[in-house]
Write a protein that holds these residues in place. Structure first.
Motif, PDB file in Angstrom:
ATOM      1  N   GLN A  69      38.328  37.494  37.314  1.00 31.15           N
ATOM      2  CA  GLN A  69      38.627  38.011  38.610  1.00 31.15           C
ATOM      3  C   GLN A  69      39.608  37.114  39.492  1.00 31.15           C
ATOM      4  O   GLN A  69      40.265  37.562  40.257  1.00 31.15           O
ATOM      5  CB  GLN A  69      37.299  37.994  39.415  1.00 31.15           C
ATOM      6  CG  GLN A  69      36.649  39.665  38.776  1.00 31.15           C
ATOM      7  CD  GLN A  69      37.266  40.890  39.059  1.00 31.15           C
ATOM      8  OE1 GLN A  69      37.847  41.060  39.906  1.00 31.15           O
ATOM      9  NE2 GLN A  69      37.332  41.530  37.778  1.00 31.15           N
ATOM     10  N   GLN A  70      39.150  36.000  39.308  1.00 26.22           N
ATOM     11  CA  GLN A  70      40.034  34.807  39.877  1.00 26.22           C
ATOM     12  C   GLN A  70      41.224  34.953  39.577  1.00 26.22           C
ATOM     13  O   GLN A  70      42.386  34.625  40.304  1.00 26.22           O
ATOM     14  CB  GLN A  70      39.413  33.375  39.650  1.00 26.22           C
ATOM     15  CG  GLN A  70      40.078  32.265  40.410  1.00 26.22           C
ATOM     16  CD  GLN A  70      39.390  32.464  41.823  1.00 26.22           C
ATOM     17  OE1 GLN A  70      38.234  32.661  42.433  1.00 26.22           O
ATOM     18  NE2 GLN A  70      40.427  32.513  42.790  1.00 26.22           N
TER      19      GLN A  70
ATOM     20  N   ARG B 128      43.145  37.611  41.145  1.00 22.33           N
ATOM     21  CA  ARG B 128      43.156  37.421  42.694  1.00 22.33           C
ATOM     22  C   ARG B 128      44.394  36.391  43.085  1.00 22.33           C
ATOM     23  O   ARG B 128      45.356  36.711  43.771  1.00 22.33           O
ATOM     24  CB  ARG B 128      41.989  36.875  43.383  1.00 22.33           C
ATOM     25  CG  ARG B 128      40.838  37.835  43.756  1.00 22.33           C
ATOM     26  CD  ARG B 128      39.838  37.120  44.734  1.00 22.33           C
ATOM     27  NE  ARG B 128      39.071  36.424  44.187  1.00 22.33           N
ATOM     28  CZ  ARG B 128      37.945  36.526  43.309  1.00 22.33           C
ATOM     29  NH1 ARG B 128      37.794  37.842  43.332  1.00 22.33           N
ATOM     30  NH2 ARG B 128      37.132  35.817  42.663  1.00 22.33           N
TER      31      ARG B 128
ATOM     32  N   GLU C 206      47.715  38.394  42.240  1.00 23.23           N
ATOM     33  CA  GLU C 206      47.836  39.415  43.813  1.00 23.23           C
ATOM     34  C   GLU C 206      48.655  38.588  44.651  1.00 23.23           C
ATOM     35  O   GLU C 206      49.188  38.892  45.425  1.00 23.23           O
ATOM     36  CB  GLU C 206      46.696  40.144  44.166  1.00 23.23           C
ATOM     37  CG  GLU C 206      46.044  41.262  43.480  1.00 23.23           C
ATOM     38  CD  GLU C 206      44.624  41.745  43.616  1.00 23.23           C
ATOM     39  OE1 GLU C 206      44.260  42.551  43.024  1.00 23.23           O
ATOM     40  OE2 GLU C 206      44.263  41.137  44.559  1.00 23.23           O
TER      41      GLU C 206
END
Ligand code: SF4
Length: 124
Positions: free
Chosen positions: A83-84, A87, A90
């Motif tokens: 997930q990191q 992120r 993005e």
């Protein structure tokens, strides 16, 4: 052959119940010591993840040198890391920048991004 590595699995040459201990952790400790010497531990780890993912994340027994609890924690930590990575992606960081920030290789970053992209294409 896809499962050729299993021919070298040390657990296949010993008492299988050691890997599925009931009650006391003594058997698990013995199994984990044997796993530590096993030449196919990386292949076993990947296989266990696939099997357990297919079983809705249910974990049972020792695989690849980890207890069921340890594998559960590892999976949770990997999910947080992924997930990191997404992120940071993005936010426009490069694979090298993300790797530096998270202490992982840029190859891992690219692998996670690619897997995520493929999952999105499968859903679409
Ligand atoms: S690492 Fe995997 S294949 Fe090797 S002994 Fe442990 S459970 Fe068996």
């Amino acid at each position: 052959m896809k499962y050729e590595w299993m021919d070298s699995a040390l657990c296949a040459q010993t008492e299988p119940d050691l890997w599925y201990p009931e009650g006391s952790g003594q058997h698990a400790r013995t199994a984990l010591r044997i796993c530590a010497q096993c030449p196919v531990r990386p292949e076993c780890d990947e296989y266990a993840q696939n099997v357990e993912d297919a079983a809705d994340g249910r974990r049972h027994g020792a695989w690849a040198g980890m207890s069921a609890r340890q594998r559960h924690r590892q999976t949770a930590a990997t999910a947080r890391r992924d997930q990191q990575i997404l992120r940071f992606t993005e936010q426009g960081l490069s694979a090298d920048e993300i790797g530096d920030r998270l202490g992982i290789t840029s190859r891992t970053v690219v692998r996670v991004r690619t897997a995520h992209r493929q999952q999105q294409q499968e859903v679409a």
